[in-house]
Design an enzyme around this catalytic site. Structure first.
Site, PDB file in Angstrom:
ATOM      1  CE  LYS A 152     -42.975 132.531  48.137  1.00  0.00           C
ATOM      2  NZ  LYS A 152     -42.103 132.928  47.008  1.00  0.00           N
ATOM      3  CB  SER A 202     -39.117 134.592  48.686  1.00  0.00           C
ATOM      4  OG  SER A 202     -39.855 134.383  47.510  1.00  0.00           O
ATOM      5  CB  SER A 205     -38.636 133.107  44.904  1.00  0.00           C
ATOM      6  OG  SER A 205     -38.083 134.261  45.458  1.00  0.00           O
TER       7      SER A 205
HETATM    8  N1  GLN Z   1     -34.681 137.059  45.640  1.00  0.00           N
HETATM    9  C1  GLN Z   1     -35.338 137.872  44.657  1.00  0.00           C
HETATM   10  C2  GLN Z   1     -35.910 139.094  45.311  1.00  0.00           C
HETATM   11  O1  GLN Z   1     -35.639 139.293  46.436  1.00  0.00           O
HETATM   12  C3  GLN Z   1     -36.364 137.074  43.935  1.00  0.00           C
HETATM   13  C4  GLN Z   1     -37.610 136.922  44.693  1.00  0.00           C
HETATM   14  C5  GLN Z   1     -38.635 136.107  44.006  1.00  0.00           C
HETATM   15  O2  GLN Z   1     -38.365 135.431  43.022  1.00  0.00           O
HETATM   16  N2  GLN Z   1     -39.850 136.201  44.512  1.00  0.00           N
HETATM   17  O3  GLN Z   1     -36.620 139.869  44.745  1.00  0.00           O
END
Ligand code: GLN
Length: 462
Positions: free
Chosen positions: A59, A134, A158
């Site tokens: 990532k 994400s 994410s």
């Molecule tokens: N979707 C969550 C957020 O927007 C989690 C993001 C993540 O785990 N990096 O913060």
């Protein structure tokens, strides 16, 4: 064991597959650079490493020396890290090949990989849908078969949420299991590097390599790397809790059917299944969306145009340099989080929001300890409230987007490990089931996942 000729062949094949997957916009590294680097890496890799010749995509919020590290943001466009994340260094030492950097929501903020400055990533089997986020780029590449495994990061789901949407396995380890050194900070008390894999075993072997102590990260526990369990014959002796808060009356019918079937299979495997309650679950999303932005607002203060990435010059004074760099460099979701985070931390509001959220976080963690103290080994829940949604569907409504994390943020708030694996499909779209385990007992969680994976007809509609 493979030999150097096979490692080179593996690198070439991975480069070809990554080019084929280009239409997904999942990989941010230009194909030419990627091919060249993969071949060089295959020649230099350690033949004795346990991951020798295995391509692993990373990532784009995890620092690598090879490629740029942009975090899906304009504020880090073309940024090259002068150092490498410990997880990446460990992969390399094990002979793995770093197969490019994957697209993500900007700084990990999002649940659909639509909030990337480099365009959205497509769902691997339905291009009008999102792959989740994400770590959507990592999930899409694994699901498309371009790489057997990829690194993602978790602050609130994410890794697990996109794994669920794309029909692959996603593991979030216990907080402190994997070094955060070189993981670009979002919410430091929640962040962990996680792994996406085609199978439980592919994800688990990568996790075992990247886990373990690191003197460069004081929040990383002084422990040996995770030892992988063997595939159990049965789940006799396991007590699996089913928390009622994760099966609300309005849960999507297909998600419910897939999870109910998985629970039946767990019983058939010999596990004792028990209904349990985690009473503070409904406060998890609001708690998370105070703590994560608060930490983000502080962590992101460093992007000022003077230290990293491009500088958007204003007039001559320093304030206009900051204003232009941050105003033009950050996308709307990141700006929203910085505003919310700054607000909840400001004097006068701190007690009303941030302190309350910290207290609630402690209660949520206590909920988990309570069920685990009463003889429950693991919990089983849906990973997400629905299958992959359509692109654009939740963009205008941030709260709807935030609610897709409803079943995942709890594990981050409590610091416990969790894993998502495919448990069926609805109209062809994958559904994920989630195991939540006890801190540093990933091995038990993996055993249950190995056993369920062998019997669940994950590729079929329920
Ligand atoms: N979707 C969550 C957020 O927007 C989690 C993001 C993540 O785990 N990096 O913060």
């Amino acid at each position: 064991m493979i030999d150097p000729t096979e490692a080179l062949a593996s690198a070439k094949a991975a480069a070809d597959r990554l080019v084929k997957a280009k239409r997904l916009n999942a990989c941010l590294t230009p194909p030419k650079d990627l091919r060249k680097s993969l071949l060089q890496q295959a020649q230099a890799a350690h033949p004795s490493g346990v991951l020798y010749g295995m391509p692993v995509a990373v990532k784009d919020n995890i620092c690598t020396l090879e490629f740029t590290t942009t975090c899906g943001s304009k504020v880090l466009k073309a940024y090259r890290s002068p150092f490498e994340a410990t997880a990446v260094a460990k992969l390399r030492a094990a002979g793995a090949l770093i197969a490019g950097k994957t697209n993500c929501d900007e700084f990990g903020m999002g649940s659909s990989t639509e909030h990337s400055a480099y365009g959205r990533t497509l769902h691997p089997t339905d291009k009008v849908r999102v792959p989740g986020g994400s770590s959507g780029g990592s999930a899409a590449l694994v699901a498309a078969g371009a790489v057997p495994a990829a690194l993602g990061s978790e602050t609130g789901g994410s890794v697990r949420q996109p794994a669920s949407f794309c029909g692959v396995v996603g593991i979030k380890p216990t907080y402190g299991r994997v070094s955060r050194y070189g993981l670009v900070a979002f919410g430091s008390s929640l962040d962990q590097i996680g792994v996406l894999g085609r199978s439980v075993h592919d994800a688990a072997r990568v996790l075992s390599v990247i886990s373990g102590r690191d003197p460069k990260d004081s929040t990383c526990e002084d422990r040996d790397p995770l030892r992988l369990p063997t595939v159990p014959e049965s789940l006799q002796g396991f007590v699996i809790g089913i928390p009622k808060e994760y099966f609300p009356p309005d849960l999507d019918a297909g998600v419910r059917r897939a999870c109910d079937r998985a629970i039946r299979l767990l019983k058939e495997l010999g596990a004792a299944v028990r209904d349990v309650s985690l009473p503070h679950t409904s406060y998890a999303v609001p708690t998370y969306y105070i703590i994560a932005p608060a930490e983000a607002s502080s962590n992101l203060a460093r992007y000022d145009g003077a230290r990293y990435g491009p500088r958007f010059d204003g007039q001559l004074d320093v304030r206009s340099l900051y204003r232009r760099t941050r105003g033009e460099g950050f996308g709307p979701e990141v700006r929203r989080r910085i505003l919310v985070g700054t607000y909840v931390l400001s004097s006068g509001y701190y007690d009303a929001y941030y302190r309350k959220a910290q207290q609630m976080r402690a209660l949520i963690a206590q909920d988990f300890r309570n069920v685990f103290d009463r003889g429950v080994d693991l919990l089983f829940t849906p990973t997400t409230p629905s299958s992959a949604f359509k692109a654009g569907e939740k963009l205008a409504d941030p709260v709807a987007m935030y609610l897709s994390d409803i079943f995942t943020v709890t594990a981050n708030l409590a610091g416990v490990p969790a894993l998502s694996l495919p448990v069926g499909r609805i109209k062809g779209l994958p559904i994920g089931g989630q195991f939540i385990g006890q801190a540093f007992l990933e091995d038990e969680m993996l055993e249950a996942a190995y056993a369920l994976e062998r019997v669940v007809p994950a590729g079929e509609d329920v």
